[in-house]
Design a protein around this motif. Structure first.
Motif, PDB file in Angstrom:
ATOM      1  N   GLU A 316       0.796  -1.688   0.038  1.00  0.00           N
ATOM      2  CA  GLU A 316      -0.087   0.138   0.121  1.00  0.00           C
ATOM      3  C   GLU A 316       0.845   1.465   0.471  1.00  0.00           C
ATOM      4  O   GLU A 316       0.796   2.205  -0.733  1.00  0.00           O
ATOM      5  N   LEU A 317       1.954   1.295   0.652  1.00  0.00           N
ATOM      6  CA  LEU A 317       2.591   2.483   1.120  1.00  0.00           C
ATOM      7  C   LEU A 317       3.458   2.901  -0.316  1.00  0.00           C
ATOM      8  O   LEU A 317       3.654   3.581  -1.008  1.00  0.00           O
ATOM      9  N   GLU A 318       3.767   1.293  -1.172  1.00  0.00           N
ATOM     10  CA  GLU A 318       4.113   1.415  -2.586  1.00  0.00           C
ATOM     11  C   GLU A 318       3.505   2.133  -3.209  1.00  0.00           C
ATOM     12  O   GLU A 318       3.593   3.096  -4.550  1.00  0.00           O
ATOM     13  N   ARG A 319       2.221   1.499  -3.634  1.00  0.00           N
ATOM     14  CA  ARG A 319       0.694   1.982  -4.307  1.00  0.00           C
ATOM     15  C   ARG A 319       0.568   3.610  -4.416  1.00  0.00           C
ATOM     16  O   ARG A 319       0.418   4.164  -5.143  1.00  0.00           O
ATOM     17  N   ARG A 320       0.595   3.983  -2.919  1.00  0.00           N
ATOM     18  CA  ARG A 320       0.717   5.484  -2.731  1.00  0.00           C
ATOM     19  C   ARG A 320       2.063   6.335  -2.821  1.00  0.00           C
ATOM     20  O   ARG A 320       2.292   7.539  -2.722  1.00  0.00           O
ATOM     21  N   GLY A 321       3.513   6.074  -3.387  1.00  0.00           N
ATOM     22  CA  GLY A 321       4.576   6.356  -3.691  1.00  0.00           C
ATOM     23  C   GLY A 321       5.724   6.791  -2.557  1.00  0.00           C
ATOM     24  O   GLY A 321       6.292   7.625  -2.588  1.00  0.00           O
ATOM     25  N   LEU A 322       5.484   6.267  -1.201  1.00  0.00           N
ATOM     26  CA  LEU A 322       6.107   6.615  -0.066  1.00  0.00           C
ATOM     27  C   LEU A 322       6.773   5.634  -0.044  1.00  0.00           C
ATOM     28  O   LEU A 322       7.731   5.793   0.800  1.00  0.00           O
ATOM     29  N   ALA A 323       7.168   4.348  -0.312  1.00  0.00           N
ATOM     30  CA  ALA A 323       7.938   3.174  -0.500  1.00  0.00           C
ATOM     31  C   ALA A 323       8.517   2.702  -1.985  1.00  0.00           C
ATOM     32  O   ALA A 323       7.371   2.739  -2.426  1.00  0.00           O
ATOM     33  N   SER A 324       9.558   2.456  -1.922  1.00  0.00           N
ATOM     34  CA  SER A 324       9.692   1.241  -2.583  1.00  0.00           C
ATOM     35  C   SER A 324      10.914   0.259  -3.126  1.00  0.00           C
ATOM     36  O   SER A 324      11.235  -0.006  -2.051  1.00  0.00           O
ATOM     37  N   GLU A 325      10.150  -0.658  -3.600  1.00  0.00           N
ATOM     38  CA  GLU A 325      10.657  -2.076  -3.207  1.00  0.00           C
ATOM     39  C   GLU A 325      11.889  -2.254  -4.457  1.00  0.00           C
ATOM     40  O   GLU A 325      12.187  -1.225  -5.417  1.00  0.00           O
TER      41      GLU A 325
END
Length: 339
Positions: A316-325
């Motif tokens: 969810e954080l990745e979807r919102r642009g707050l985290a990246s894998e």
């Protein structure tokens, strides 16, 4: 030349022999006068060098004042900021120092080692242990007030050598802590001679010594995260000190810029996740703030949340642009904050 049958009189001048042409042979020994040739001139002792450092420091007073002001600003900011900021800066600096010392431990591998004591079979376990030790000394542990041997945890058979080094540093108390740290780093061979000169130990000592007059916000002065030129400087003090100050100033600017990015990201992340329920999103945001890279097992251990909750909230954080894998793999994935 006389005929061979004619014998030479004792009153005849001595004929030159073939040995007279041996110009490369040493001449006859001179009469012993009882005097010995002069011995080589002794170089200046380590204590005599302190005066050179004092004069070089005075020549760089303006630059030193600017670096000291930046270090004071970092100390004050960390004093008012969350504990995780200190932890993150220590991890970044320890990784940079590991590369300087030849261990080449990256931030993500060091984070995994500290959090879970895990490493891959391709990694040097000694390098991981040394980087972990550096991280612990930068983020806490004993100070230098009890002597360098106690600070390093190395006392067996080295007391006299470390005591001599402590005594020499005590003679340099007229130097500013930043300059004294450079002096201590470049003279570390005095204590480590015969034991094995460890540049990582010398750098950690310098990091902690440079902040001897701090207010408690920062525990160390960053030296390597902006580049290791200061740790590689050679020559006289008037050459070393400017390079040392420039390197420390770059590291301080790097540290402050990183804190700016982390602070701005945390505000943005908390604002963007107000609609999410549960404690896991907030805990993951704080964990991403404190650690450069996080794996799912690390997040499980640090937050106490379930693996499923961690995975779901990371996505969810990745979807919102707050985290990246960062790995691009389906398994053993690692995330970081999108600063």
């Amino acid at each position: 030349m006389k005929p061979p049958e004619q014998r030479q009189s004792i009153y005849d001048p001595e004929e030159p022999s073939d040995d007279d042409d041996l110009w490369f042979m040493p001449g006859p020994l001179a009469e012993d006068t009882g005097l010995l040739p002069p011995l080589p001139r002794a170089g200046p002792s380590e204590s005599d060098q302190i005066g050179d450092w004092v004069r070089a420091e005075a020549a760089n007073a303006a630059r030193l004042a600017r670096v000291a002001a930046r270090l004071g600003a970092l100390d004050d900011r960390l004093l008012r900021g969350p504990e995780g900021w200190r932890h993150r800066l220590a991890l970044v600096e320890a990784s940079a120092l590991s590369w300087f010392a030849g261990g080449r431990v990256t931030e993500d591998r060091l984070g995994l080692w500290i959090a879970l004591r895990t490493g891959s079979v391709q990694e040097d376990p000694v390098a991981l242990q040394r980087a972990g030790w550096a991280m612990r000394r930068l983020s806490g542990g004993p100070g230098l007030d009890g002597g360098v041997a106690a600070f390093l945890g190395r006392t067996s058979g080295t007391d006299d050598r470390f005591a001599d080094w402590d005594n020499l540093i005590s003679q340099a108390m007229t130097l500013h802590p930043i300059t004294r740290a450079a002096f201590a780093f470049h003279l570390w061979h005095l204590a480590s001679e015969g034991i094995g000169a460890d540049p990582l130990e010398a750098a950690i000592i310098a990091c902690r010594m440079a902040l001897a007059e701090g207010q408690g916000g920062a525990l160390f002065a960053p030296i390597a995260m902006g580049g290791t030129a200061g740790l590689r400087a050679q020559g006289a003090p008037e050459t070393r000190i400017p390079i040392w100050l420039d390197a420390m100033e770059r590291s301080l600017l790097t540290a402050m810029r990183l804190l700016d990015q982390i602070e701005e990201w945390q505000v943005r992340a908390e604002t963007a996740t107000t609609d999410l329920s549960g404690r896991t999103p907030g805990m993951l945001i704080e964990t991403l703030r404190d650690w450069p890279y996080i794996s799912a097992p690390m997040a499980d251990s640090l937050t106490g949340a379930s693996r499923a909750a961690v995975q779901r909230n990371f996505l969810e954080l990745e979807r919102r642009g707050l985290a990246s894998e960062v790995t691009g793999h389906g398994r053993f994935r690692i995330w970081r904050a999108s600063l």
